[in-house]
Scaffold this active site. Structure first.
Site, PDB file in Angstrom:
ATOM      1  N   ILE A   1       6.965  18.828 -10.627  1.00 39.67           N
ATOM      2  CA  ILE A   1       5.978  18.313 -11.077  1.00 39.67           C
ATOM      3  C   ILE A   1       5.053  18.512 -11.475  1.00 39.67           C
ATOM      4  O   ILE A   1       4.056  18.740  -9.934  1.00 39.67           O
ATOM      5  CB  ILE A   1       6.266  16.653 -11.624  1.00 39.67           C
ATOM      6  CG1 ILE A   1       6.816  16.159  -9.984  1.00 39.67           C
ATOM      7  CG2 ILE A   1       7.975  16.053 -12.223  1.00 39.67           C
ATOM      8  CD1 ILE A   1       6.450  14.632 -10.214  1.00 39.67           C
ATOM      9  N   ASP A   2       3.954  17.360 -11.892  1.00 38.35           N
ATOM     10  CA  ASP A   2       2.570  17.652 -11.753  1.00 38.35           C
ATOM     11  C   ASP A   2       2.176  17.439 -10.616  1.00 38.35           C
ATOM     12  O   ASP A   2       2.801  16.190 -10.328  1.00 38.35           O
ATOM     13  CB  ASP A   2       1.834  17.484 -13.243  1.00 38.35           C
ATOM     14  CG  ASP A   2       2.119  18.433 -14.320  1.00 38.35           C
ATOM     15  OD1 ASP A   2       2.888  19.505 -13.927  1.00 38.35           O
ATOM     16  OD2 ASP A   2       1.819  17.739 -15.630  1.00 38.35           O
ATOM     17  N   LYS A   3       0.772  17.705 -10.089  1.00 34.40           N
ATOM     18  CA  LYS A   3       0.488  16.875  -8.741  1.00 34.40           C
ATOM     19  C   LYS A   3      -0.040  15.557  -8.561  1.00 34.40           C
ATOM     20  O   LYS A   3       0.111  14.686  -8.293  1.00 34.40           O
ATOM     21  CB  LYS A   3      -1.162  18.177  -8.435  1.00 34.40           C
ATOM     22  CG  LYS A   3      -2.252  17.221  -7.419  1.00 34.40           C
ATOM     23  CD  LYS A   3      -3.340  17.826  -7.684  1.00 34.40           C
ATOM     24  CE  LYS A   3      -4.243  16.699  -6.283  1.00 34.40           C
ATOM     25  NZ  LYS A   3      -5.420  17.799  -5.966  1.00 34.40           N
TER      26      LYS A   3
END
Length: 360
Positions: free
Chosen positions: A169-171
């Site tokens: 998942i994105d930062k």
């Protein structure tokens, strides 16, 4: 002139532009893995053929997939696989991670472990934690934390691509991730993601009042040809890759909506791109325009309120709340649910209070 042949690391390629049921870490940085300069006598030649003759173990299908993912550059610009290489062209293959020469350093970073057994573990990642080492983030990532946490596990090697992260998942997205501790577990779980049999639900605050209580967004997602930092939706034709998001409105809060999204596919930035596509960007999503005041009033008091909301939750308002899969060893259905993080909770409360106390 004899051409130098370079080794094509297929495990690296699979990780960096999979068929892509894995969200990336959100950095969208690209790192050069290979560079070739066409000689002065180079005849016009498709770039996929050009690279296939210079990379060991590289099939044209894989090279074409690299081009589709924006990973093949000519003179620092992305090209399609049918681009014809000319004399003195500089052809580069770039990835979202550096080559695997770098060492993954174990670091004592706190992990919120939701579940663990001999095969796998499930963690609840906080917003701001990068998933995998990359340019500018060689340390301080989830992978570094896992290397430390599992340092005494004789079966776990953080540099082994057959282990570790199954999806990403994105930062600046928070929420649940599953990590494989054994190769068999990763292979099994990866197939579940590929065949779309996992259960993944996200919650988010988005701009605007959504008309329908629930719906489905379908539209191929691919890299934006005008901005490589973004993904975009291609509603027609064969550009991009199939992407399907189901959404449900949980609450309407003045000029924003609190929603649940269920992923049928897992493309890069899928929810972020799909919600922008239907006119409801995620609240405070800077990459997709959600960090502007998109709905509401022109009064300075309202503008100040929204700016305070941005400060309360200084990232895209997205949380991977639910994760379900079949256990790779026992065959048991596993389902995990996580608490909404404090910043998102505070953001939602501010909008709830605003709706209850202000005339909108």
């Amino acid at each position: 002139m004899e051409e130098k042949l370079e080794e094509w690391d297929d495990d690296q390629i699979n990780d960096d532009f999979p068929d892509e049921d894995e969200p990336v870490d959100g950095s969208s940085q690209r790192y050069e893995h290979f560079r070739f300069i066409a000689d002065k006598g180079q005849s016009l030649l498709r770039v996929d053929k050009f690279l296939a003759s210079r990379l060991v173990n590289a099939t044209r299908n894989r090279i074409q997939a690299a081009a589709e993912a924006g990973c093949i550059l000519v003179n620092d610009r992305p090209v399609k696989s049918n681009y014809r290489v000319k004399p003195l062209d500089t052809v580069s293959l770039v990835m979202s991670r550096p080559r695997r020469e770098f060492e993954i350093i174990p670091e004592d970073i706190p992990l919120n472990i939701v579940y663990e057994d001999e095969e796998l573990l499930v963690v609840n990642k906080p917003a701001g934690l990068v998933v995998h080492p990359g340019h500018g983030n060689y340390t301080g990532t989830l992978v570094n934390a896992l290397a430390y946490y599992l340092r005494d596990d004789p079966f776990y090697d953080p540099a082994d691509p057959r282990l570790g992260l199954v999806h990403r998942i994105d930062k600046d997205t928070s929420g649940l991730l599953v990590i494989a501790k054994k190769p068999e577990a990763k292979a099994n779980l990866s197939l579940q993601f590929f065949h779309k049999t996992t259960q993944r639900k996200y919650v988010s605050l988005v701009w605007g009042i959504m008309k329908d209580n629930e719906g489905t967004i379908e539209g191929n997602i691919g890299r934006n040809p005008h901005d490589r930092m973004q993904m975009t939706v291609f509603p027609e034709g064969d550009q991009g890759k199939t992407a399907i998001t189901h959404y449900k409105v949980l609450e309407r809060l003045g000029y924003v909506s609190w929603i649940e999204c269920q992923l049928e596919t897992g493309r890069t930035h899928q929810i972020r791109a799909h919600m922008k596509y239907i006119g409801h960007p995620l609240f405070n999503d800077a990459r997709y325009g959600g960090d502007q005041i998109l709905k509401g009033q022109s009064f300075s008091k309202y503008k100040l309120f929204v700016q305070n909301c941005f400060a309360v939750c200084p990232r895209q308002a997205l949380h991977a709340k639910t994760l379900g899969f079949i256990h790779p060893a026992t065959g048991k259905q596993m389902l995990f649910d996580s608490e909404i993080p404090d910043d998102l909770k505070a953001l939602k409360e501010k909008w709830t209070n605003y709706v209850n106390t202000k005339e909108l």
